[in-house]
Design an enzyme around this catalytic site. Structure first.
Site, mmCIF file in Angstrom:
data_model
loop_
_atom_site.group_PDB
_atom_site.id
_atom_site.type_symbol
_atom_site.label_atom_id
_atom_site.label_comp_id
_atom_site.label_asym_id
_atom_site.label_seq_id
_atom_site.Cartn_x
_atom_site.Cartn_y
_atom_site.Cartn_z
ATOM 1 N N ASP A 191 0.738 -1.253 0.077
ATOM 2 C CA ASP A 191 -0.043 -0.113 -0.007
ATOM 3 C C ASP A 191 0.959 1.273 0.050
ATOM 4 O O ASP A 191 1.404 1.541 0.912
ATOM 5 C CB ASP A 191 -0.856 -0.081 1.192
ATOM 6 N N ASP A 388 -1.866 4.961 -5.797
ATOM 7 C CA ASP A 388 -2.177 4.160 -4.711
ATOM 8 C C ASP A 388 -2.182 2.696 -4.978
ATOM 9 O O ASP A 388 -3.130 2.105 -5.629
ATOM 10 C CB ASP A 388 -3.351 4.711 -4.126
#
Length: 543
Positions: A191, A388
């Site tokens: 992440d 992201d």
């Protein structure tokens, strides 16, 4: 300097106008003519113009001594116009080569070197084989695709925004990280939109998913005290540093920070145990619990001090750079690297980034979003972009999203919207059988994100139809893009990991920029160095 005469065949030479031709035996010679230009700078050697003229005259006189016939032949040949290729001297070729090298160097510095000449020079430092890297090294982690899940997309559209600087924790890729002493493997979601690395913890756990492995159990000596420099929260218990992270899909994780060994593999294949501070999560909430059926926690790759890359960089273990490369084939995985040894030294496109005003998420300014030649946003209206890897899907501002849906509807009369398909917010049914995106990708146009130009060079992030489209279980063509208004991101584009495939993407925290280049992501290896003809030019220009 004259050469030794050798036999030479006679050649006809035109007379002085009487039309007769005579045979003149030619005695060949060779001479080196050196011209030294006047030096302008201090300390530059200079010779009077007459010196070089005298040298030339002496050489020509020497040639004339070999025979007056040869001198006449040379004079006659000099009077004839020469083809351009023969008159193009070595001096001209040198000038052209240096001019092209200077232009290439200038283009490299302005387009690829980040924030000016200093960044360009940093690329030259410690890049050659055998040079000292100051103890810094790089680590490589393989990426694996997560098993496909259904039913989460509808919940994501109802999510609300948070201001904690964390986007989505439900990405498509994870990596294996050995943790503890002795070490045990844990699967962690990758992440780039959050900072905290954490694993489910047996302390006991208040709310935890089953997970891919047994929960991590720390020793009392592993608990990080509130006085630790990495502890950034007000603590009630001075003997424990707690964390509480909230994501944009309303998932959350809460626990305590611990310090333990994490095993990483360096570029030479050696396994190294490095002490890292990470979260021991004993209370997980929301959709996150569903994703943890296949993984054990999160690998936070943000820019704050607690993130894994920043911890390693602050101790001089790696340069403050990391990145990832995901194959175009969704089942192919890819790799994640910590440090800069796996970044190409040539051809990377870069854009500056900054942290958001209310969070710590990397954002870059975008000027235009296009579907083919069709503009999807208001021209001149700046939009922020977040890369992201922790988000499965991509989110556009409302205006760009509605224009994209309209463009897809008008792409072909053979497709009609199917509201009965709840796989994703927008799905279309075709009047022919569709088994994969390969059957329809030629009908739709690529998406392009156009960033600000630099020195007349455009900086565009291209997204293929096979990346922004997917096929539902009903055989419909569905859009992987969501309306960002539903999650409170009306002026931000969130680029999820499905859109990051087929590109090597590097996050340079030291220079606050993101770089990318197209790649098949199948061969993680140390990259080639700066081309030799640019290295000397850059060194001379920048020092």
């Amino acid at each position: 300097m004259a050469a030794r005469p050798t036999p030479s065949s006679a050649r006809p030479v035109q007379g002085d106008g009487d039309g007769d031709q005579q045979q003149h035996p030619r005695r060949p010679f060779s001479a080196v003519l050196i011209t030294v230009p006047d030096g302008d700078g201090p300390g530059s050697p200079s010779l009077p113009a007459s010196s070089s003229d005298a040298m030339a005259a002496a050489l020509l006189d020497h040639a004339g001594a070999a025979g007056s016939d040869d001198g006449a032949l040379m004079e006659a040949e000099d009077e004839r116009p020469r083809p351009w290729g023969q008159s193009f001297s070595l001096w001209h070729a040198t000038v052209v080569v240096f001019a092209l090298a200077a232009l290439a160097a200038a283009g490299y510095v302005s387009l690829y070197a980040g924030r000016g000449a200093g960044a360009a020079w940093r690329l030259l430092e410690a890049r050659e084989e055998g040079e000292d890297h100051g103890g810094r090294r790089s680590f490589l982690l393989l990426l694996y695709p997560k098993p496909r899940r259904g039913g989460a997309a509808g919940n994501l559209t109802a999510a609300t925004s948070t201001s904690t600087g964390n986007v989505f924790p439900t990405g498509l890729y994870y990596t294996t990280v050995p943790i503890g002493n002795p070490s045990r493997d844990y699967f962690l979601d990758v992440d780039t939109g959050s900072d905290i690395t954490w694993v489910q913890c047996d302390t006991p756990c208040r709310s935890c998913a089953k997970g891919a492995h047994p929960s991590y159990r720390p020793a009392q000596s592993n608990i990080v005290p509130a006085s630790d420099p990495l502890c950034d929260r007000v603590q009630r218990n001075p003997n424990e540093c707690n964390y509480d992270i909230n994501y944009a899909d309303r998932s959350s994780s809460m626990g305590a920070y611990v310090r333990d060994n994490m095993q990483l593999i360096s570029e030479d294949g050696e396994r190294e145990n490095i002490e890292i501070v990470f979260g021991c999560g004993y209370d997980q909430r929301g959709i996150l619990l569903d994703t943890l059926e296949n993984t054990d926690g999160m690998l936070g790759l943000g820019s704050r001090a607690i993130s894994l890359p920043t911890q390693l960089a602050s101790r001089g273990i790696i340069s403050n750079v990391f990145g990832h490369c995901m194959t175009t084939d969704p089942s192919g995985g890819g790799y994640l690297f910590l440090g800069d040894d796996y970044i190409p030294r040539w051809g990377m496109t870069w854009v500056p980034v900054r942290n958001g005003p209310a969070d710590n998420t990397r954002r870059s300014q975008l000027q235009q979003v296009n579907h083919g030649d069709q503009k999807l946003n208001v021209q001149g209206k700046l939009t922020q972009v977040i890369f992201d890897s922790g988000s499965t899907y991509t989110y556009f501002p409302h205006e760009a999203y509605t224009n994209l849906v309209a463009a897809l509807k008008g792409a072909s009369p053979r497709f009609v919207q199917d509201d009965s398909d709840n796989t994703l917010p927008f799905c279309m049914k075709a009047d022919f059988s569709v088994r994969s995106v390969d059957d329809v990708k030629h009908i739709f146009k690529p998406l392009s994100l156009q960033f600000e130009k630099r020195c007349f060079f455009s900086r565009t992030f291209n997204i293929r139809p096979e990346d922004y489209l997917t096929i539902s279980d009903k055989g419909n063509v569905c859009l992987r893009v969501f309306d960002g208004t539903a999650i409170g991101y009306d002026s931000v584009i969130i680029i999820g990991d499905a859109f990051l495939r087929g590109k090597l993407i590097a996050y340079d925290n030291a220079e606050n920029q993101i770089e990318w280049i197209d790649s098949d992501c199948t061969d993680p290896s140390k990259q080639s160095r700066i081309p030799f003809f640019l290295r000397r030019v850059l060194r001379n220009k920048l020092l």
